[in-house]
Enzyme design. Structure first.
Site, PDB file in Angstrom:
ATOM      1  N   ASN A   9       0.861  -1.191   0.000  1.00  0.00           N
ATOM      2  CA  ASN A   9       0.000   0.000   0.000  1.00  0.00           C
ATOM      3  C   ASN A   9       0.895   1.238   0.000  1.00  0.00           C
ATOM      4  OD1 ASN A   9      -1.832   2.037   0.499  1.00  0.00           O
ATOM      5  ND2 ASN A   9      -2.252   1.413   2.621  1.00  0.00           N
ATOM      6  N   LYS A  11       0.058   4.239  -0.304  1.00  0.00           N
ATOM      7  CA  LYS A  11      -0.612   5.445   0.232  1.00  0.00           C
ATOM      8  C   LYS A  11      -0.361   6.613  -0.726  1.00  0.00           C
ATOM      9  CE  LYS A  11      -0.140   3.405   4.750  1.00  0.00           C
ATOM     10  NZ  LYS A  11      -0.064   3.546   6.188  1.00  0.00           N
ATOM     11  N   HIS A  93      -9.541   1.159   5.028  1.00  0.00           N
ATOM     12  CA  HIS A  93      -8.254   1.373   5.694  1.00  0.00           C
ATOM     13  C   HIS A  93      -8.464   2.348   6.851  1.00  0.00           C
ATOM     14  CE1 HIS A  93      -4.181   2.676   6.467  1.00  0.00           C
ATOM     15  NE2 HIS A  93      -3.780   1.563   5.877  1.00  0.00           N
ATOM     16  N   GLU A  95      -6.869   4.797   7.856  1.00  0.00           N
ATOM     17  CA  GLU A  95      -6.703   6.220   7.495  1.00  0.00           C
ATOM     18  C   GLU A  95      -7.970   6.754   6.833  1.00  0.00           C
ATOM     19  OE1 GLU A  95      -2.980   5.806   5.377  1.00  0.00           O
ATOM     20  OE2 GLU A  95      -2.044   5.223   7.267  1.00  0.00           O
ATOM     21  N   GLU A 165      -5.208  -4.791  10.790  1.00  0.00           N
ATOM     22  CA  GLU A 165      -4.158  -3.798  10.991  1.00  0.00           C
ATOM     23  C   GLU A 165      -4.448  -3.015  12.272  1.00  0.00           C
ATOM     24  OE1 GLU A 165      -2.289  -2.520   7.006  1.00  0.00           O
ATOM     25  OE2 GLU A 165      -4.161  -1.463   7.190  1.00  0.00           O
ATOM     26  N   GLY A 171       2.516   2.502  10.706  1.00  0.00           N
ATOM     27  CA  GLY A 171       3.454   3.609  10.513  1.00  0.00           C
ATOM     28  C   GLY A 171       4.164   4.035  11.782  1.00  0.00           C
ATOM     29  N   SER A 210       3.496  -1.883  10.350  1.00  0.00           N
ATOM     30  CA  SER A 210       4.950  -1.919  10.551  1.00  0.00           C
ATOM     31  C   SER A 210       5.560  -3.282  10.239  1.00  0.00           C
ATOM     32  CB  SER A 210       5.316  -1.463  11.974  1.00  0.00           C
ATOM     33  OG  SER A 210       4.908  -0.119  12.165  1.00  0.00           O
TER      34      SER A 210
HETATM   35  P1  PGA Z   1       2.862   0.469   7.616  1.00  0.00           P
HETATM   36  O1  PGA Z   1       1.392   0.661   6.990  1.00  0.00           O
HETATM   37  O2  PGA Z   1       3.390  -0.836   7.058  1.00  0.00           O
HETATM   38  O3  PGA Z   1       3.639   1.655   7.161  1.00  0.00           O
HETATM   39  O4  PGA Z   1       2.690   0.394   9.088  1.00  0.00           O
HETATM   40  C1  PGA Z   1       0.529  -0.423   6.825  1.00  0.00           C
HETATM   41  C2  PGA Z   1      -0.786   0.071   6.257  1.00  0.00           C
HETATM   42  O5  PGA Z   1      -1.236   1.158   6.637  1.00  0.00           O
HETATM   43  O6  PGA Z   1      -1.412  -0.615   5.412  1.00  0.00           O
END
Ligand code: PGA
Length: 248
Positions: A9, A11, A93, A95, A165, A171, A210
């Site tokens: 992803n 983003k 997601h 976000e 997640e 992140g 992460s």
């Molecule tokens: P990250 O993001 O691997 O940077 O923690 C995962 C995601 O948001 O799908």
């Protein structure tokens, strides 16, 4: 046997150059036993379709609007994504849920729209740190899963992938332990078995938050973890290929 899926992803990151870099790197890699998808921002989808044509990489998108077309400035429909060779689409997601206030109902509408366009939704679920500290992780996650899965027809459920997640792990560099992740995956699969045992056995469950080249192997070794949804580490071609190889 569930075939692992590693989904990157990007983003709101990446560039036309990064698309080319991935195309070149993955043309050299044999990935028979793992599905790999890259979810770049919308403007790169067509370039990615071309750059990935001679690679095993599949194309994913990061969201879609529930409508097929209409007066929705700035939005993109499932049909448009399908026209550009997109196979997978992230829905819900954290976000999107947090920054764009997508409710469970809106997430469900997007899943229906994705299925209607012939796309495979990756339904993202996960609890916040406050919810985990309050002992509510499983309640929250199973509510998010159930809101969608309980309302789908069996044929629709077969097209679904679920990505767990934990919001506190996205992140932040703070990964769920393999045991924490496995525990939640087992709960999701157990919940799904309440509808259909066979389907629950076939359902792909991804871990996200992460995940990186250093911890992927241990997470992917868990019985109910069938792949990963990778954010930050999916922008580094060496790290991402290493994760794909640890899944294969
Ligand atoms: P990250 O993001 O691997 O940077 O923690 C995962 C995601 O948001 O799908």
């Amino acid at each position: 046997m569930r075939k692992p899926l590693i989904a990157g992803n990007w983003k709101m990151n990446g560039s036309a150059e990064l698309v080319e870099t991935f195309g070149r790197a993955f043309a050299e890699i044999d990935l028979m036993s793992v599905d790999v998808a890259i979810h770049p921002p919308f403007p790169y989808l067509d370039a990615a379709r071309q750059a990935f044509a001679a690679t095993p990489l599949k194309l994913g998108a990061q969201t879609l609007n529930p409508l097929d077309s209409g007066a929705r400035t700035g939005e993109v429909s499932g049909q448009m994504l399908a026209e550009f060779g997109v196979e997978y689409v992230l829905v819900g997601h954290s976000e999107r849920r947090q920054l764009y206030h997508e409710s469970d109902e809106q997430v469900y509408e997007r899943v229906i729209a994705a299925l209607g366009a012939g796309l495979k939704p990756i339904l993202c679920v996960g609890e916040t740190l406050e919810e985990r500290d309050a002992g509510l992780s499983e309640d929250v996650v199973l509510r998010q899963v159930g809101y969608v899965m309980a309302r789908l027809e069996p044929g629709q459920r077969q097209q679904m992938t679920i990505a767990y997640e934990p919001v506190w792990a996205i992140g932040t560099g703070r990964t769920a332990t393999p045991e924490q992740a496995q525990q939640m995956m087992a709960a999701i699969r157990g919940y799904q078995a309440g509808f259909d045992r066979e389907l629950a056995d076939a359902l792909r469950l991804l871990y996200g938050g992460s995940m990186n080249a250093g911890n992927a192997q241990e997470l992917l070794a868990q019985q109910d973890i069938d792949g990963g949804l990778i954010g930050g580490a999916s922008l580094k071609v060496d790290d991402f290929t290493a994760i794909c190889q640890s899944a294969g």
